[in-house]
Motif scaffolding. Sequence first.
Motif, PDB file in Angstrom:
ATOM      1  N   THR A  46      -3.969 115.674 -30.637  1.00 51.99           N
ATOM      2  CA  THR A  46      -4.091 115.325 -32.060  1.00 51.99           C
ATOM      3  C   THR A  46      -2.905 114.365 -32.416  1.00 51.99           C
ATOM      4  O   THR A  46      -1.870 114.630 -32.049  1.00 51.99           O
ATOM      5  CB  THR A  46      -4.040 116.623 -32.804  1.00 51.99           C
ATOM      6  OG1 THR A  46      -5.006 117.633 -32.433  1.00 51.99           O
ATOM      7  CG2 THR A  46      -4.071 116.522 -34.145  1.00 51.99           C
ATOM      8  N   CYS A  49      -4.556 108.522 -36.091  1.00 51.73           N
ATOM      9  CA  CYS A  49      -5.350 107.419 -35.655  1.00 51.73           C
ATOM     10  C   CYS A  49      -4.478 106.014 -35.668  1.00 51.73           C
ATOM     11  O   CYS A  49      -3.650 105.943 -36.717  1.00 51.73           O
ATOM     12  CB  CYS A  49      -6.497 107.478 -36.145  1.00 51.73           C
ATOM     13  SG  CYS A  49      -7.709 108.565 -35.904  1.00 51.73           S
ATOM     14  N   THR A  69      -6.180 113.097 -44.564  1.00 50.11           N
ATOM     15  CA  THR A  69      -6.409 114.286 -43.811  1.00 50.11           C
ATOM     16  C   THR A  69      -5.106 114.652 -43.133  1.00 50.11           C
ATOM     17  O   THR A  69      -4.888 113.797 -42.334  1.00 50.11           O
ATOM     18  CB  THR A  69      -7.492 114.526 -42.998  1.00 50.11           C
ATOM     19  OG1 THR A  69      -7.543 113.335 -42.350  1.00 50.11           O
ATOM     20  CG2 THR A  69      -8.682 114.449 -43.845  1.00 50.11           C
ATOM     21  N   GLN A 118      -5.526 108.511 -40.858  1.00 51.74           N
ATOM     22  CA  GLN A 118      -5.930 109.708 -40.517  1.00 51.74           C
ATOM     23  C   GLN A 118      -5.500 110.551 -39.378  1.00 51.74           C
ATOM     24  O   GLN A 118      -5.154 110.055 -38.366  1.00 51.74           O
ATOM     25  CB  GLN A 118      -7.723 109.444 -40.200  1.00 51.74           C
ATOM     26  CG  GLN A 118      -8.438 108.850 -41.081  1.00 51.74           C
ATOM     27  CD  GLN A 118      -8.518 109.648 -42.532  1.00 51.74           C
ATOM     28  OE1 GLN A 118      -8.828 110.924 -42.560  1.00 51.74           O
ATOM     29  NE2 GLN A 118      -7.957 109.217 -43.703  1.00 51.74           N
ATOM     30  N   ASP A 120      -6.573 113.114 -36.171  1.00 47.31           N
ATOM     31  CA  ASP A 120      -7.562 113.688 -35.575  1.00 47.31           C
ATOM     32  C   ASP A 120      -6.984 113.669 -34.281  1.00 47.31           C
ATOM     33  O   ASP A 120      -6.196 113.284 -33.725  1.00 47.31           O
ATOM     34  CB  ASP A 120      -8.943 112.479 -35.793  1.00 47.31           C
ATOM     35  CG  ASP A 120     -10.054 113.290 -35.712  1.00 47.31           C
ATOM     36  OD1 ASP A 120      -9.979 114.555 -35.262  1.00 47.31           O
ATOM     37  OD2 ASP A 120     -11.224 112.920 -36.402  1.00 47.31           O
ATOM     38  N   TYR A 124     -11.558 111.071 -30.959  1.00 44.29           N
ATOM     39  CA  TYR A 124     -12.196 110.974 -32.126  1.00 44.29           C
ATOM     40  C   TYR A 124     -11.933 109.606 -32.969  1.00 44.29           C
ATOM     41  O   TYR A 124     -12.839 109.192 -33.485  1.00 44.29           O
ATOM     42  CB  TYR A 124     -12.217 112.149 -32.920  1.00 44.29           C
ATOM     43  CG  TYR A 124     -12.982 113.351 -32.326  1.00 44.29           C
ATOM     44  CD1 TYR A 124     -13.741 113.513 -31.417  1.00 44.29           C
ATOM     45  CD2 TYR A 124     -12.730 114.708 -33.006  1.00 44.29           C
ATOM     46  CE1 TYR A 124     -14.391 114.280 -30.450  1.00 44.29           C
ATOM     47  CE2 TYR A 124     -13.452 115.872 -32.358  1.00 44.29           C
ATOM     48  CZ  TYR A 124     -14.159 115.598 -31.388  1.00 44.29           C
ATOM     49  OH  TYR A 124     -14.677 116.602 -30.737  1.00 44.29           O
ATOM     50  N   CYS A 125     -10.705 109.265 -32.761  1.00 39.94           N
ATOM     51  CA  CYS A 125     -10.262 107.835 -33.690  1.00 39.94           C
ATOM     52  C   CYS A 125     -11.201 106.655 -33.110  1.00 39.94           C
ATOM     53  O   CYS A 125     -11.780 106.243 -34.384  1.00 39.94           O
ATOM     54  CB  CYS A 125      -8.813 107.758 -33.443  1.00 39.94           C
ATOM     55  SG  CYS A 125      -7.486 108.975 -33.603  1.00 39.94           S
ATOM     56  N   ARG A 128     -14.812 107.428 -34.543  1.00 44.64           N
ATOM     57  CA  ARG A 128     -14.793 107.044 -36.022  1.00 44.64           C
ATOM     58  C   ARG A 128     -14.521 105.683 -36.452  1.00 44.64           C
ATOM     59  O   ARG A 128     -15.237 105.099 -37.246  1.00 44.64           O
ATOM     60  CB  ARG A 128     -13.704 107.827 -36.620  1.00 44.64           C
ATOM     61  CG  ARG A 128     -13.967 109.480 -36.644  1.00 44.64           C
ATOM     62  CD  ARG A 128     -12.969 110.135 -37.191  1.00 44.64           C
ATOM     63  NE  ARG A 128     -12.680 109.983 -38.586  1.00 44.64           N
ATOM     64  CZ  ARG A 128     -11.638 110.697 -39.220  1.00 44.64           C
ATOM     65  NH1 ARG A 128     -10.726 111.546 -38.493  1.00 44.64           N
ATOM     66  NH2 ARG A 128     -11.546 110.473 -40.674  1.00 44.64           N
TER      67      ARG A 128
END
Length: 146
Positions: A46, A49, A69, A118, A120, A124-125, A128
Amino acid sequence: SSSNNVGSINDRMLNSLQEDTVDVDDFHRFLAFGDYADTSFQCPVTTTCPIVCVADVAECPEDALCPGTHPDTEYEADHEYELCADGTCVDLTAGEVCDDDAESACQCDALPVMCAKQVDLYPYCSTRFQQYYDSDAECLELQEEN
């Protein structure tokens, strides 16, 4: 001999990390001061990003706007937030203001606006925001050519 064992487990984890994600050096390169990184060695990692750069704040993806977030921050639904030049979000309702020294870390002149940072899972970076990373890379290539 148990300490030896731990060393080899760490080495194996680091090796697998390097094989299935970017090189760790690349990974650290885009983290700025104050960015979030999970150092628990759980995969996938985690992190904050890589930044999303656009021509105008209206072009920021909806999931990269304020309130940002962050796993440690609870955002108030009825508060008004402002996106600062460095991709951080301030809570105007709570009297916070953007730092005067805040600067965008975007390198390409045509895409100067930094969307809200963000946090994440690292894979997932890309899912997205990959299209934004691609256009930023193209923008930089063009800029260097001219």
